[in-house]
Scaffold this motif. Structure first.
Motif, PDB file in Angstrom:
ATOM      1  N   LEU A  30      31.763   4.731 -68.051  1.00 36.17           N
ATOM      2  CA  LEU A  30      32.522   5.885 -67.552  1.00 36.17           C
ATOM      3  C   LEU A  30      32.582   5.761 -66.034  1.00 36.17           C
ATOM      4  O   LEU A  30      31.864   6.430 -65.305  1.00 36.17           O
ATOM      5  CB  LEU A  30      31.850   7.205 -67.944  1.00 36.17           C
ATOM      6  CG  LEU A  30      31.772   7.544 -69.424  1.00 36.17           C
ATOM      7  CD1 LEU A  30      31.106   8.890 -69.635  1.00 36.17           C
ATOM      8  CD2 LEU A  30      33.152   7.521 -70.072  1.00 36.17           C
ATOM      9  N   GLU A  31      33.450   4.870 -65.593  1.00 39.65           N
ATOM     10  CA  GLU A  31      33.507   4.613 -64.155  1.00 39.65           C
ATOM     11  C   GLU A  31      34.342   5.638 -63.415  1.00 39.65           C
ATOM     12  O   GLU A  31      34.081   5.954 -62.265  1.00 39.65           O
ATOM     13  CB  GLU A  31      34.070   3.212 -63.919  1.00 39.65           C
ATOM     14  CG  GLU A  31      33.075   2.123 -64.275  1.00 39.65           C
ATOM     15  CD  GLU A  31      33.605   0.765 -63.902  1.00 39.65           C
ATOM     16  OE1 GLU A  31      33.073   0.176 -62.956  1.00 39.65           O
ATOM     17  OE2 GLU A  31      34.560   0.309 -64.569  1.00 39.65           O
ATOM     18  N   PRO A  53      41.889  16.603 -71.957  1.00 44.58           N
ATOM     19  CA  PRO A  53      41.644  17.632 -70.946  1.00 44.58           C
ATOM     20  C   PRO A  53      41.480  17.014 -69.565  1.00 44.58           C
ATOM     21  O   PRO A  53      41.026  15.879 -69.439  1.00 44.58           O
ATOM     22  CB  PRO A  53      40.344  18.283 -71.407  1.00 44.58           C
ATOM     23  CG  PRO A  53      39.695  17.277 -72.269  1.00 44.58           C
ATOM     24  CD  PRO A  53      40.782  16.489 -72.911  1.00 44.58           C
ATOM     25  N   ALA A  54      41.884  17.774 -68.589  1.00 39.66           N
ATOM     26  CA  ALA A  54      41.802  17.274 -67.218  1.00 39.66           C
ATOM     27  C   ALA A  54      40.342  17.028 -66.849  1.00 39.66           C
ATOM     28  O   ALA A  54      39.470  17.831 -67.151  1.00 39.66           O
ATOM     29  CB  ALA A  54      42.415  18.291 -66.269  1.00 39.66           C
ATOM     30  N   ALA A  55      40.095  15.894 -66.250  1.00 38.36           N
ATOM     31  CA  ALA A  55      38.742  15.592 -65.788  1.00 38.36           C
ATOM     32  C   ALA A  55      38.846  15.013 -64.385  1.00 38.36           C
ATOM     33  O   ALA A  55      39.692  14.164 -64.108  1.00 38.36           O
ATOM     34  CB  ALA A  55      38.071  14.598 -66.733  1.00 38.36           C
ATOM     35  N   GLY A  56      38.008  15.521 -63.506  1.00 38.75           N
ATOM     36  CA  GLY A  56      37.957  15.015 -62.144  1.00 38.75           C
ATOM     37  C   GLY A  56      36.550  14.555 -61.819  1.00 38.75           C
ATOM     38  O   GLY A  56      35.713  14.391 -62.724  1.00 38.75           O
ATOM     39  N   GLY A  57      36.285  14.383 -60.548  1.00 35.17           N
ATOM     40  CA  GLY A  57      34.965  13.937 -60.121  1.00 35.17           C
ATOM     41  C   GLY A  57      33.833  14.840 -60.602  1.00 35.17           C
ATOM     42  O   GLY A  57      32.830  14.348 -61.128  1.00 35.17           O
ATOM     43  N   LEU A  60      33.150  14.314 -64.260  1.00 36.16           N
ATOM     44  CA  LEU A  60      32.521  13.019 -64.507  1.00 36.16           C
ATOM     45  C   LEU A  60      31.023  13.083 -64.196  1.00 36.16           C
ATOM     46  O   LEU A  60      30.195  12.587 -64.963  1.00 36.16           O
ATOM     47  CB  LEU A  60      33.198  11.937 -63.659  1.00 36.16           C
ATOM     48  CG  LEU A  60      32.651  10.519 -63.831  1.00 36.16           C
ATOM     49  CD1 LEU A  60      32.830  10.027 -65.264  1.00 36.16           C
ATOM     50  CD2 LEU A  60      33.320   9.548 -62.857  1.00 36.16           C
ATOM     51  N   ARG A  61      30.687  13.744 -63.097  1.00 37.54           N
ATOM     52  CA  ARG A  61      29.264  13.888 -62.753  1.00 37.54           C
ATOM     53  C   ARG A  61      28.524  14.695 -63.820  1.00 37.54           C
ATOM     54  O   ARG A  61      27.426  14.342 -64.236  1.00 37.54           O
ATOM     55  CB  ARG A  61      29.104  14.579 -61.392  1.00 37.54           C
ATOM     56  CG  ARG A  61      29.085  13.605 -60.211  1.00 37.54           C
ATOM     57  CD  ARG A  61      28.594  14.287 -58.941  1.00 37.54           C
ATOM     58  NE  ARG A  61      29.433  15.420 -58.564  1.00 37.54           N
ATOM     59  CZ  ARG A  61      30.610  15.307 -57.943  1.00 37.54           C
ATOM     60  NH1 ARG A  61      31.091  14.106 -57.657  1.00 37.54           N
ATOM     61  NH2 ARG A  61      31.308  16.381 -57.631  1.00 37.54           N
ATOM     62  N   LEU A  66      24.698  15.091 -68.301  1.00 43.43           N
ATOM     63  CA  LEU A  66      24.378  15.464 -69.686  1.00 43.43           C
ATOM     64  C   LEU A  66      23.992  14.228 -70.483  1.00 43.43           C
ATOM     65  O   LEU A  66      23.013  14.234 -71.231  1.00 43.43           O
ATOM     66  CB  LEU A  66      25.580  16.167 -70.338  1.00 43.43           C
ATOM     67  CG  LEU A  66      25.451  16.384 -71.849  1.00 43.43           C
ATOM     68  CD1 LEU A  66      24.267  17.307 -72.177  1.00 43.43           C
ATOM     69  CD2 LEU A  66      26.739  16.936 -72.436  1.00 43.43           C
ATOM     70  N   ARG A  67      24.755  13.175 -70.324  1.00 44.88           N
ATOM     71  CA  ARG A  67      24.505  11.942 -71.071  1.00 44.88           C
ATOM     72  C   ARG A  67      23.092  11.407 -70.808  1.00 44.88           C
ATOM     73  O   ARG A  67      22.358  11.080 -71.737  1.00 44.88           O
ATOM     74  CB  ARG A  67      25.543  10.894 -70.667  1.00 44.88           C
ATOM     75  CG  ARG A  67      25.404   9.565 -71.380  1.00 44.88           C
ATOM     76  CD  ARG A  67      26.324   8.543 -70.773  1.00 44.88           C
ATOM     77  NE  ARG A  67      25.977   8.263 -69.384  1.00 44.88           N
ATOM     78  CZ  ARG A  67      26.739   7.577 -68.531  1.00 44.88           C
ATOM     79  NH1 ARG A  67      27.897   7.101 -68.935  1.00 44.88           N
ATOM     80  NH2 ARG A  67      26.350   7.360 -67.297  1.00 44.88           N
ATOM     81  N   GLU A  68      22.710  11.357 -69.531  1.00 42.29           N
ATOM     82  CA  GLU A  68      21.389  10.805 -69.213  1.00 42.29           C
ATOM     83  C   GLU A  68      20.274  11.735 -69.675  1.00 42.29           C
ATOM     84  O   GLU A  68      19.205  11.281 -70.077  1.00 42.29           O
ATOM     85  CB  GLU A  68      21.291  10.507 -67.717  1.00 42.29           C
ATOM     86  CG  GLU A  68      22.262   9.412 -67.268  1.00 42.29           C
ATOM     87  CD  GLU A  68      22.287   8.219 -68.227  1.00 42.29           C
ATOM     88  OE1 GLU A  68      21.244   7.567 -68.405  1.00 42.29           O
ATOM     89  OE2 GLU A  68      23.349   7.953 -68.833  1.00 42.29           O
ATOM     90  N   ALA A  69      20.525  13.043 -69.636  1.00 48.47           N
ATOM     91  CA  ALA A  69      19.527  13.995 -70.140  1.00 48.47           C
ATOM     92  C   ALA A  69      19.334  13.786 -71.645  1.00 48.47           C
ATOM     93  O   ALA A  69      18.205  13.766 -72.143  1.00 48.47           O
ATOM     94  CB  ALA A  69      19.970  15.426 -69.846  1.00 48.47           C
ATOM     95  N   MET A  70      20.437  13.599 -72.362  1.00 49.44           N
ATOM     96  CA  MET A  70      20.333  13.366 -73.807  1.00 49.44           C
ATOM     97  C   MET A  70      19.592  12.059 -74.070  1.00 49.44           C
ATOM     98  O   MET A  70      18.742  11.978 -74.955  1.00 49.44           O
ATOM     99  CB  MET A  70      21.732  13.319 -74.446  1.00 49.44           C
ATOM    100  CG  MET A  70      22.455  14.649 -74.419  1.00 49.44           C
ATOM    101  SD  MET A  70      23.917  14.693 -75.514  1.00 49.44           S
ATOM    102  CE  MET A  70      24.868  13.306 -74.924  1.00 49.44           C
TER     103      MET A  70
END
Ligand code: ZN
Length: 192
Positions: A30-31, A53-57, A60-61, A66-70
């Motif tokens: 997810l660059e 859905p719109a995604a910005g900086g 992404l953060r 969330l990903r790293e917490a999971m």
């Protein structure tokens, strides 16, 4: 552009797998915010034909946090380590956020039908966090494994009857591991 694969057996695990090769020189898939939007679409989280859905900086953060917490929670659970409080709070916080509200739409024959409300990056992340809550808090938590083939190390849900699956996919990593074992055996025979 990274290729996303969806064979971990659960949405939250597929999302964690957007970092590859965690055991040795991690690869971030997810660059850019566009990668995140594409992941949502490829994961089937957006209605067919509707835009991601719109995604910005900031999104992404948030997604990476969330990903790293999971990932930390699954790792602690898998290795029976002490549960780290910070990732636990992050996942719980996301899981408590609202899902897209459903709404009514006039359908054929003067009937109303229920359609999903418009998803945002946040509501989709909340759904992913709830999937992690469901998995980690349920009977299948002990069935989350790490792929045995290095450098893959992808987390996957082992749904095999024996509960002894070693690879994230039998036709991918499993086939490669078996081929490597076969070559090693042959080389050992030739040497002796
Ligand atoms: Zn694998």
């Amino acid at each position: 552009m990274s290729t996303f694969r969806f064979h971990s057996g659960r949405l939250c695990l597929d999302f964690i797998a957007t970092v590859g090769r965690r055991g040795s020189g991690p690869v971030e898939r997810l660059e850019t915010p566009a990668d995140l939007a594409r992941w949502f679409t490829e994961a089937g989280l957006t209605a067919p034909g509707s835009p991601a859905p719109a995604a910005g900086g900031p999104e992404l953060r948030q997604a990476r946090d969330l990903r790293e917490a999971m990932y930390e929670l699954f790792t602690a659970c898998r290795l029976e380590r002490e549960i780290p409080p910070e990732p636990l709070a992050v996942v719980n916080d996301w899981a408590a956020r609202p899902a897209p509200a459903e709404r009514l739409e006039a359908g054929p024959g003067n009937r109303l039908r229920r359609v999903p409300g418009e998803a945002t990056a946040q509501t989709l992340l909340a759904g992913i966090a709830r999937d992690a809550v469901d998995l980690l808090g349920g009977p299948l938590a002990g069935r989350v494994r790490e792929c045995d083939l290095h450098p893959c190390t992808r987390l996957f849900l082992d749904t095999s009857r024996s509960g002894r699956r070693r690879w994230c996919s039998m036709d991918g990593c499993g086939a490669r591991a078996k081929m490597a074992a076969y070559r090693a055996r042959r080389a050992a025979r030739e040497e002796s």
